[in-house]
Design a protein around this motif. Structure first.
Motif, PDB file in Angstrom:
ATOM      1  N   THR A  29       0.676  -1.072  -0.393  1.00 58.84           N
ATOM      2  CA  THR A  29      -0.250  -0.188  -0.457  1.00 58.84           C
ATOM      3  C   THR A  29       0.931   0.960   0.008  1.00 58.84           C
ATOM      4  O   THR A  29       0.555   2.482  -0.847  1.00 58.84           O
ATOM      5  CB  THR A  29      -0.740   0.221   1.606  1.00 58.84           C
ATOM      6  N   SER A  30       1.704   1.352   0.679  1.00 62.51           N
ATOM      7  CA  SER A  30       2.823   2.358   0.839  1.00 62.51           C
ATOM      8  C   SER A  30       3.183   2.776  -0.322  1.00 62.51           C
ATOM      9  O   SER A  30       3.641   3.735  -0.808  1.00 62.51           O
ATOM     10  CB  SER A  30       3.905   2.074   2.021  1.00 62.51           C
ATOM     11  N   GLY A  31       4.043   1.198  -0.927  1.00 63.71           N
ATOM     12  CA  GLY A  31       4.713   1.812  -2.308  1.00 63.71           C
ATOM     13  C   GLY A  31       3.823   1.493  -3.300  1.00 63.71           C
ATOM     14  O   GLY A  31       4.411   2.810  -4.345  1.00 63.71           O
ATOM     15  N   ASP A  32       2.677   1.496  -3.403  1.00 65.29           N
ATOM     16  CA  ASP A  32       1.414   2.177  -4.411  1.00 65.29           C
ATOM     17  C   ASP A  32       1.677   3.726  -4.524  1.00 65.29           C
ATOM     18  O   ASP A  32       1.413   4.604  -4.985  1.00 65.29           O
ATOM     19  CB  ASP A  32       0.212   1.570  -4.517  1.00 65.29           C
ATOM     20  N   ARG A  33       1.001   4.092  -3.322  1.00 67.68           N
ATOM     21  CA  ARG A  33       1.014   5.875  -2.810  1.00 67.68           C
ATOM     22  C   ARG A  33       2.288   6.338  -3.176  1.00 67.68           C
ATOM     23  O   ARG A  33       2.522   7.580  -4.080  1.00 67.68           O
ATOM     24  CB  ARG A  33       1.016   5.664  -1.616  1.00 67.68           C
ATOM     25  N   LEU A  34       3.531   5.224  -2.784  1.00 68.03           N
ATOM     26  CA  LEU A  34       4.785   6.115  -3.323  1.00 68.03           C
ATOM     27  C   LEU A  34       5.102   6.275  -5.172  1.00 68.03           C
ATOM     28  O   LEU A  34       5.352   7.613  -4.957  1.00 68.03           O
ATOM     29  CB  LEU A  34       5.783   5.437  -3.036  1.00 68.03           C
ATOM     30  N   VAL A  35       5.229   5.467  -5.539  1.00 64.65           N
ATOM     31  CA  VAL A  35       4.892   5.464  -7.075  1.00 64.65           C
ATOM     32  C   VAL A  35       4.041   5.239  -7.869  1.00 64.65           C
ATOM     33  O   VAL A  35       4.192   6.105  -9.042  1.00 64.65           O
ATOM     34  CB  VAL A  35       6.111   4.365  -7.629  1.00 64.65           C
ATOM     35  N   ALA A  36       3.200   6.126  -7.132  1.00 61.65           N
ATOM     36  CA  ALA A  36       1.569   6.253  -8.112  1.00 61.65           C
ATOM     37  C   ALA A  36       1.835   7.258  -9.154  1.00 61.65           C
ATOM     38  O   ALA A  36       1.556   7.948 -10.581  1.00 61.65           O
ATOM     39  CB  ALA A  36       0.498   6.319  -6.729  1.00 61.65           C
ATOM     40  N   ARG A  44       4.355  -3.372 -10.785  1.00 65.71           N
ATOM     41  CA  ARG A  44       5.190  -2.738 -12.019  1.00 65.71           C
ATOM     42  C   ARG A  44       6.220  -2.668 -11.283  1.00 65.71           C
ATOM     43  O   ARG A  44       7.457  -3.053 -12.125  1.00 65.71           O
ATOM     44  CB  ARG A  44       4.320  -1.657 -12.241  1.00 65.71           C
ATOM     45  N   TRP A  45       6.841  -1.524 -10.028  1.00 64.91           N
ATOM     46  CA  TRP A  45       7.717  -1.784  -9.377  1.00 64.91           C
ATOM     47  C   TRP A  45       9.170  -2.686  -9.060  1.00 64.91           C
ATOM     48  O   TRP A  45       9.881  -2.372  -9.774  1.00 64.91           O
ATOM     49  CB  TRP A  45       7.592  -0.527  -8.504  1.00 64.91           C
ATOM     50  N   GLN A  46       8.070  -3.700  -8.700  1.00 67.26           N
ATOM     51  CA  GLN A  46       8.980  -4.630  -8.320  1.00 67.26           C
ATOM     52  C   GLN A  46       9.553  -5.719  -9.188  1.00 67.26           C
ATOM     53  O   GLN A  46      10.556  -5.488  -9.504  1.00 67.26           O
ATOM     54  CB  GLN A  46       7.875  -5.621  -7.437  1.00 67.26           C
ATOM     55  N   ILE A  47       8.932  -5.493 -10.406  1.00 64.96           N
ATOM     56  CA  ILE A  47       9.079  -5.824 -12.153  1.00 64.96           C
ATOM     57  C   ILE A  47      10.587  -5.479 -12.954  1.00 64.96           C
ATOM     58  O   ILE A  47      11.316  -6.105 -13.287  1.00 64.96           O
ATOM     59  CB  ILE A  47       8.100  -6.404 -12.824  1.00 64.96           C
ATOM     60  N   LEU A  48      10.545  -3.810 -12.454  1.00 62.90           N
ATOM     61  CA  LEU A  48      11.292  -3.090 -12.898  1.00 62.90           C
ATOM     62  C   LEU A  48      12.304  -3.425 -12.256  1.00 62.90           C
ATOM     63  O   LEU A  48      13.640  -3.693 -12.958  1.00 62.90           O
ATOM     64  CB  LEU A  48      10.928  -1.709 -13.300  1.00 62.90           C
ATOM     65  N   GLY A  49      11.778  -4.037 -11.034  1.00 60.34           N
ATOM     66  CA  GLY A  49      13.739  -3.808 -10.694  1.00 60.34           C
ATOM     67  C   GLY A  49      14.202  -5.334 -10.662  1.00 60.34           C
ATOM     68  O   GLY A  49      15.970  -4.943 -10.552  1.00 60.34           O
ATOM     69  N   ALA A  50      13.392  -6.125 -10.718  1.00 56.35           N
ATOM     70  CA  ALA A  50      13.948  -6.981 -10.790  1.00 56.35           C
ATOM     71  C   ALA A  50      14.492  -7.321 -12.449  1.00 56.35           C
ATOM     72  O   ALA A  50      15.875  -8.044 -12.748  1.00 56.35           O
ATOM     73  CB  ALA A  50      13.134  -8.319 -10.707  1.00 56.35           C
ATOM     74  N   GLN A 109      14.234   5.614 -17.111  1.00 53.84           N
ATOM     75  CA  GLN A 109      13.690   6.379 -16.460  1.00 53.84           C
ATOM     76  C   GLN A 109      13.145   6.566 -14.995  1.00 53.84           C
ATOM     77  O   GLN A 109      13.170   7.411 -14.343  1.00 53.84           O
ATOM     78  CB  GLN A 109      13.429   7.560 -17.334  1.00 53.84           C
ATOM     79  N   THR A 110      11.601   5.927 -15.488  1.00 48.13           N
ATOM     80  CA  THR A 110      11.063   5.338 -14.756  1.00 48.13           C
ATOM     81  C   THR A 110      11.147   4.893 -13.421  1.00 48.13           C
ATOM     82  O   THR A 110      10.802   5.484 -12.340  1.00 48.13           O
ATOM     83  CB  THR A 110       9.587   4.926 -14.927  1.00 48.13           C
ATOM     84  N   PHE A 111      12.164   3.427 -13.841  1.00 43.58           N
ATOM     85  CA  PHE A 111      12.744   3.108 -12.388  1.00 43.58           C
ATOM     86  C   PHE A 111      13.839   4.011 -11.887  1.00 43.58           C
ATOM     87  O   PHE A 111      13.477   3.917 -10.326  1.00 43.58           O
ATOM     88  CB  PHE A 111      13.496   1.816 -12.933  1.00 43.58           C
ATOM     89  N   ASP A 112      14.680   4.569 -11.912  1.00 47.46           N
ATOM     90  CA  ASP A 112      15.788   5.868 -11.809  1.00 47.46           C
ATOM     91  C   ASP A 112      14.629   6.627 -10.714  1.00 47.46           C
ATOM     92  O   ASP A 112      15.080   7.056  -9.561  1.00 47.46           O
ATOM     93  CB  ASP A 112      16.441   6.080 -12.155  1.00 47.46           C
ATOM     94  N   ALA A 113      13.810   6.976 -11.479  1.00 47.41           N
ATOM     95  CA  ALA A 113      12.880   8.575 -10.733  1.00 47.41           C
ATOM     96  C   ALA A 113      12.041   7.323  -9.256  1.00 47.41           C
ATOM     97  O   ALA A 113      11.863   7.968  -8.292  1.00 47.41           O
ATOM     98  CB  ALA A 113      11.578   8.601 -11.749  1.00 47.41           C
ATOM     99  N   ALA A 114      11.993   6.017  -8.973  1.00 46.37           N
ATOM    100  CA  ALA A 114      11.157   5.232  -8.472  1.00 46.37           C
ATOM    101  C   ALA A 114      11.957   5.283  -6.859  1.00 46.37           C
ATOM    102  O   ALA A 114      11.864   5.337  -5.843  1.00 46.37           O
ATOM    103  CB  ALA A 114      10.713   4.231  -9.071  1.00 46.37           C
ATOM    104  N   MET A 115      13.443   4.886  -8.165  1.00 38.91           N
ATOM    105  CA  MET A 115      14.675   4.387  -6.539  1.00 38.91           C
ATOM    106  C   MET A 115      14.891   6.462  -6.315  1.00 38.91           C
ATOM    107  O   MET A 115      15.219   6.014  -4.774  1.00 38.91           O
ATOM    108  CB  MET A 115      15.490   3.837  -7.815  1.00 38.91           C
TER     109      MET A 115
END
Length: 155
Positions: A29-36, A44-50, A109-115
């Motif tokens: 839930t927190s991750g969803d809010r962070l990267v929304a 999606r973030w987890q898969i990009l990270g993998a 770019q999206t993954f880097d922004a999430a990080m």
């Protein structure tokens, strides 16, 4: 001791696992809010990270295995990411039908922004928790994961 009775260690692990389920839900839930704001979800973030952490491009089945996830669910999310231009499929020289999943420039770019969003969030979350406690917890979780994987592999 009765056959259905838990040992003290079994009781402790049951409480720990119940807390892990709760933490997992809160993390998602927190991750969803962070990267929304980036158009991502935790999944999606987890898969990009993998994809980023893999040594080379992998097919969906390998990504699912590395994530401990269901291949069909990972395929659905990868297809969504591909439609949005965050990943692309490349030919797999070892398997005609199992295409390789690669990040696009937009995906990177999206993954880097999430990080960049993740760093202050995780630093705040870890504040006040002794490093040695986090390291010990990671060792316990890793041991549990290894035991569960061994059980899955033997079935």
């Amino acid at each position: 001791m009765r056959k259905n009775s838990r040992t003290p260690a079994g009781d402790a692990l049951t409480s720990f696992l119940t807390d892990l389920f709760r933490v997992n839900s809160l993390l998602l839930t927190s991750g969803d809010r962070l990267v929304a704001p980036l158009g991502l979800t935790s999944a999606r973030w987890q898969i990009l990270g993998a994809i980023v952490s893999a040594e080379r491009p992998q097919p969906v089945a390998w990504l699912a295995r590395d994530l401990g996830g269901n291949r069909q669910n990972v395929q659905r999310i990868v297809n969504d990411l591909e439609r949005e231009g965050l990943v692309a499929f490349e030919a797999n020289p070892h398997h005609r039908r199992a295409q390789l999943v690669v990040l696009t420039d937009s995906g990177r770019q999206t993954f880097d922004a999430a990080m960049k969003l993740q760093a202050p969030w995780v630093n705040n979350l870890s504040d006040g928790i002794p490093l040695k406690d986090m390291e010990a917890t990671r060792r316990v979780v890793t041991a549990l994961r290894n035991k569960l994987q061994l059980n899955d592999d033997s079935e």
